[in-house]
Write an enzyme that holds these catalytic residues in place. Structure first.
Site, mmCIF file in Angstrom:
data_model
loop_
_atom_site.group_PDB
_atom_site.id
_atom_site.type_symbol
_atom_site.label_atom_id
_atom_site.label_comp_id
_atom_site.label_asym_id
_atom_site.label_seq_id
_atom_site.Cartn_x
_atom_site.Cartn_y
_atom_site.Cartn_z
ATOM 1 N N TYR A 12 0.847 -1.199 0.000
ATOM 2 C CA TYR A 12 0.000 0.000 0.000
ATOM 3 C C TYR A 12 0.878 1.241 0.000
ATOM 4 C CZ TYR A 12 0.995 0.611 5.006
ATOM 5 O OH TYR A 12 1.623 0.816 6.215
ATOM 6 N N CYS A 13 0.288 2.354 -0.432
ATOM 7 C CA CYS A 13 0.964 3.651 -0.399
ATOM 8 C C CYS A 13 -0.111 4.730 -0.292
ATOM 9 C CB CYS A 13 1.862 3.860 -1.617
ATOM 10 S SG CYS A 13 1.022 3.703 -3.208
ATOM 11 N N THR A 14 0.230 5.965 -0.539
ATOM 12 C CA THR A 14 -0.704 7.069 -0.314
ATOM 13 C C THR A 14 -1.931 6.993 -1.219
ATOM 14 O OG1 THR A 14 1.186 8.459 0.247
ATOM 15 C CG2 THR A 14 -0.914 9.576 -0.120
#
Length: 343
Positions: free
Chosen positions: A198-200
């Site tokens: 996951y990331c922003t």
């Protein structure tokens, strides 16, 4: 025709206040094959300048990465324009949960070599051969699976203020650094473990998922829309929120609260705090975490040295900066010997 900003940030801020219009902070990205990024860049600037769009947009041969704000009453016109561009039709838009009319104060559309700085130069690497996208509900299921390795693809200063339960949070300064570290750590589990990332907003995971598939990982997943979309789905669908703290964002807000948990501390006194600031000394500009008490005591500076410089008349500060390059602290966010309580 002018294809650049003519107003300073301060002048734009005044115009926004005078207009009294609500603005929407939005981000989106799309990997696509763009033959002439400069032509697209100019087209976007002309169209979006007319719609009073502000923000930071990168265009490259591999696609587009955009973080921007648009007047709410121009949103439909903005969406119509996006849909008129073949590869951007119905592109997913991540709309911020916490709005700020001054999240961006200039329109910057830049042509870059890549839309995410990854340092990858492998011609056999296909960015479109990406991993499986999952929604918030499926993501929650996956991260409770004992055969899952959950990895935060963001940098240290982002995960410090917020991350998912049981996530691996590499202590890295750049996205490129994390790619090799994660591959090395999981080299013996390319077939038997589920790699969930996951990331922003999803863009780094999109690149990383394709990279890890290229490197032989068999089960690669990514959180669709990143933390921003996850928070929206959790709220709308009444799902369990497994994210603790704040989501770091790349505009003047610097963060959106996802849960009430404060998992980080003031880098100067150690008190619980997750508010990022930039050192007020323009020659430093270090990004770090500072509580209200320390902000008052230190005049929003990271060290006594910077505090002394910031207290000087503006012209004296300019003389001190003359002939010197920008401090490398701006690239080492949250890393300085002056920050006693940096984890």
């Amino acid at each position: 025709m002018q294809l650049y900003n003519t107003l300073s940030a301060k002048e734009r801020e005044i115009l926004i206040e005078e207009a009294g219009k609500d603005r929407l902070t939005i981000s989106f990205y799309k990997y696509a094959h763009i033959g002439n990024p400069q032509i697209l860049r100019n087209h976007l600037f002309i169209q979006w300048n007319d719609l009073e769009v502000l923000g930071r947009i990168y265009v490259a041969n591999e696609g587009i990465n955009a973080q921007l704000s648009v007047p709410a009453d121009n949103f439909e016109a903005f969406k119509t324009h996006l849909d008129s561009i073949v590869f951007l039709e119905n592109v997913r838009l991540n709309i911020a949960r916490e709005q700020d009319n001054k999240s961006f104060l200039k329109l910057k559309v830049k042509v870059r070599h890549k839309i995410v700085a990854d340092g990858l130069n492998d011609a056999t690497f296909d960015v479109t051969n990406k991993g499986i996208h999952v929604n918030a509900e499926k993501f929650n299921e996956l991260i409770e699976d004992p055969d899952t390795v959950l990895v935060d693809m963001r940098n240290h200063y982002e995960s410090e203020i917020g991350h998912f339960k049981n996530a691996v949070t590499p202590d890295v300064d750049t996205f490129r650094d994390s790619l090799d570290i994660i591959e090395a750590d999981l080299k013996d589990h390319k077939e038997d473990k589920k790699l969930v990332m996951y990331c922003t907003g999803g863009i780094r995971c999109e690149k990383a998922s394709a990279y890890y598939r290229h490197k032989g990982f068999k089960q690669v997943y990514q959180l669709e829309g990143g933390i921003i979309e996850y928070a929206r789905q959790v709220e709308n669908q009444k799902l369990e929120n497994k994210f603790f703290g704040k989501n770091f964002v790349f505009d003047h807000r610097r963060g959106e609260r996802i849960s009430s948990d404060i998992i980080s501390n003031c880098h100067q006194c150690g008190e619980a705090c997750d508010t990022h600031v930039n050192c007020a000394n323009e020659a430093c500009h270090l990004l770090f975490i500072q509580c209200e008490s320390c902000a008052e005591k230190m005049n929003t500076c990271c060290s006594n040295e910077c505090k002394e410089i910031h207290a000087l008349p503006f012209e004296e500060q300019k003389k001190l900066r003359k002939g010197k390059g920008a401090s490398n602290k701006i690239f080492k966010k949250g890393r300085s010997e002056a920050l006693k309580y940096k984890k």
